[in-house]
Design a protein around this motif. Structure first.
Motif, short mmCIF file in Angstrom:
data_model
loop_
_atom_site.label_atom_id
_atom_site.label_comp_id
_atom_site.label_asym_id
_atom_site.label_seq_id
_atom_site.Cartn_x
_atom_site.Cartn_y
_atom_site.Cartn_z
N HIS A 1 -3.30 11.87 -3.81
CA HIS A 1 -3.30 10.40 -3.78
C HIS A 1 -3.95 9.92 -2.49
N GLN A 2 -4.93 9.05 -2.61
CA GLN A 2 -5.60 8.52 -1.43
C GLN A 2 -4.84 7.30 -0.92
N GLY A 3 -4.15 7.45 0.21
CA GLY A 3 -3.38 6.35 0.77
C GLY A 3 -2.04 6.83 1.27
N PRO A 4 -1.28 5.94 1.90
CA PRO A 4 0.00 6.32 2.51
C PRO A 4 1.08 6.56 1.47
N VAL A 5 1.94 7.53 1.76
CA VAL A 5 3.06 7.89 0.90
C VAL A 5 4.30 8.07 1.76
N TYR A 6 5.41 7.54 1.29
CA TYR A 6 6.72 7.86 1.87
C TYR A 6 7.48 8.70 0.86
N MET A 7 7.86 9.92 1.25
CA MET A 7 8.61 10.79 0.36
C MET A 7 9.91 11.23 1.02
N ARG A 8 11.00 11.05 0.32
CA ARG A 8 12.28 11.59 0.77
C ARG A 8 12.24 13.12 0.67
N LEU A 9 12.94 13.77 1.58
CA LEU A 9 12.89 15.23 1.65
C LEU A 9 14.28 15.84 1.58
N LEU A 10 14.44 16.83 0.70
CA LEU A 10 15.60 17.71 0.70
C LEU A 10 15.15 19.00 1.36
N ASN B 1 0.79 -1.23 0.00
CA ASN B 1 0.00 0.00 0.00
C ASN B 1 0.82 1.28 0.00
N MET B 2 2.15 1.20 0.15
CA MET B 2 2.95 2.40 0.32
C MET B 2 3.49 2.91 -1.02
N MET B 3 3.12 4.14 -1.39
CA MET B 3 3.76 4.82 -2.52
C MET B 3 5.09 5.39 -2.04
N VAL B 4 6.13 5.32 -2.89
CA VAL B 4 7.47 5.75 -2.51
C VAL B 4 7.99 6.76 -3.52
N ILE B 5 8.36 7.95 -3.04
CA ILE B 5 8.75 9.07 -3.89
C ILE B 5 10.16 9.54 -3.51
N ASP B 6 11.00 9.78 -4.52
CA ASP B 6 12.36 10.28 -4.30
C ASP B 6 12.60 11.48 -5.21
N PRO B 7 12.23 12.70 -4.78
CA PRO B 7 12.33 13.88 -5.64
C PRO B 7 13.76 14.36 -5.82
N CYS B 8 13.96 15.08 -6.91
CA CYS B 8 15.31 15.52 -7.30
C CYS B 8 15.70 16.85 -6.70
N ASP B 9 14.79 17.82 -6.66
CA ASP B 9 15.17 19.20 -6.34
C ASP B 9 13.99 19.98 -5.77
N ALA B 10 14.20 21.28 -5.56
CA ALA B 10 13.15 22.13 -5.00
C ALA B 10 11.94 22.22 -5.92
N HIS B 11 12.19 22.32 -7.21
CA HIS B 11 11.11 22.42 -8.19
C HIS B 11 10.18 21.21 -8.09
N GLU B 12 10.74 20.03 -7.97
CA GLU B 12 9.92 18.83 -7.91
C GLU B 12 9.22 18.69 -6.56
#
Length: 349
Positions: A192-201, A170-181
């Motif tokens: 998005h309806q549901g849990p998300v793990y996003m890396r943060l800069l 069920n976990m969406m996983v996001i790894d953004p590149c920069d401030a714009h993203e």
């Protein structure tokens, strides 16, 4: 081993500080923890996550901000100043943070819960697994210091977080590149309806993708730059390094394409197979993560199962506990600086 407070404080130490000895003049030394991953002279934007969350919350009253004693170090303090009645400081208790976030989500709120990536992926994994992922609760987990973006040693380096969260149903996983993203990803993951793990800069975050007319879409990989000789499939800050590498190798008549994959799960299989299946190109997966269980192995497995067999290499962090030290030194040592990426690619051609 460093305490969390010491590590948090070190995040705010400037790139260079002055030291003195009785027998010498003041000299400059490089801090073990650097407040920004930006190269010298690179364009940056301050606290893109914090400002984007404020904008989202103005239109979405159900959005709340939660953290485990790290509001300042995840840029959530900006949200807290704007919406003090929707900001929850849970103290040094990640299990409590995520359990409470799950309960609030069950009542119709949309928690954005922040901490360091090591504390979410290692310390609170079972609480996220059982109370958020299994219940498919609408919690957005946004975590600073992903991969090797801290020079403070293994206690603060989340080299295996993508592997752990990729394995969680069920976990969406996001790894953004920069401030714009990051600015674009905040409202997108809220939709998005549901849990998300996003890396943060966080802090002063580089700006890169705005030069390429890039638009973030959850679950979509984007060909940022095409190239006839090499295709780099990358995520996070390694997309930034891949683009720098492509410019550098152009001087050697090596044409490098860059396919940015910000969504590690679900993977954009169609785009990856189309681009990796073009004949005559070396395919290199580059990521700010251990070589085990991250984007590289996800892409390799996809290619094998689909019968697509290009020449294939990986760039990532080794399967070991990483050293403490200055980030530029560590990025060179472990092969994820732009110069190190370029050297590896040239050696494979």
């Amino acid at each position: 081993m460093a305490t969390r407070l010491e590590g948090a404080r070190c995040r705010e130490v400037s790139m260079k500080s002055v030291t003195t000895t009785p027998s010498s003049k003041p000299r400059l030394t490089t801090s073990a923890m650097i407040a920004s991953i930006a190269s010298e002279g690179q364009r940056t934007k301050s606290a893109p996550f914090g400002h984007a969350l404020v904008e989202l919350a103005r239109a979405r009253p159900e959005v709340i901000g939660m953290t485990a004693d790290l509001g300042k170090y995840t840029d959530l303090h900006i949200f807290g100043k704007e919406f003090p009645d929707r900001y929850y400081q849970m103290g040094m208790a990640e299990q409590l943070l995520f359990g409470a976030a799950s309960g609030l989500a069950a009542e119709g709120f949309m928690p954005f819960a922040t901490t360091y990536a090591v504390f979410a992926s290692r310390r609170a994994y079972d609480f996220i697994h059982q109370t958020i992922a299994e219940e498919n609760r609408n919690v957005k987990i946004v975590c600073a210091l992903p991969g090797l973006t801290s020079g403070y040693g293994p206690s603060h380096q989340a080299a295996e977080d993508l592997a752990l969260f990729r394995a969680m149903p069920n976990m969406m996983v996001i790894d953004p590149c920069d401030a714009h993203e990051i600015e674009q990803a905040v409202p997108a993951i809220a939709a998005h309806q549901g849990p998300v793990y996003m890396r943060l800069l966080r802090g002063q975050v580089p700006l890169v993708l705005d030069e390429y007319d890039y638009r973030f879409e959850p679950g979509k990989a984007k060909l940022v730059r095409d190239g006839r000789d090499v295709l780099v499939i990358s995520s996070g800050i390694l997309t930034m390094r891949a683009l720098e590498t492509a410019k550098a190798l152009a001087d050697d008549s090596i044409d490098v394409g860059v396919l940015h994959v910000p969504t590690i799960k679900p993977l954009d299989t169609e785009t990856i197979l189309r681009e990796a299946g073009k004949s005559g190109r070396l395919v290199v997966v580059a990521e700010n993560h251990t070589l085990i269980g991250g984007l590289g192995e996800a892409v390799a497995g996809l290619l094998m199962r689909s019968g697509v067999h290009p020449a294939f290499r990986q760039i990532g962090l080794p399967d070991e506990f990483l050293d403490a030290g200055a980030l530029p030194t560590l990025h060179d040592r472990y092969g994820i600086s732009a110069a190190a990426v370029a050297t590896q690619i040239k050696g494979w051609l």
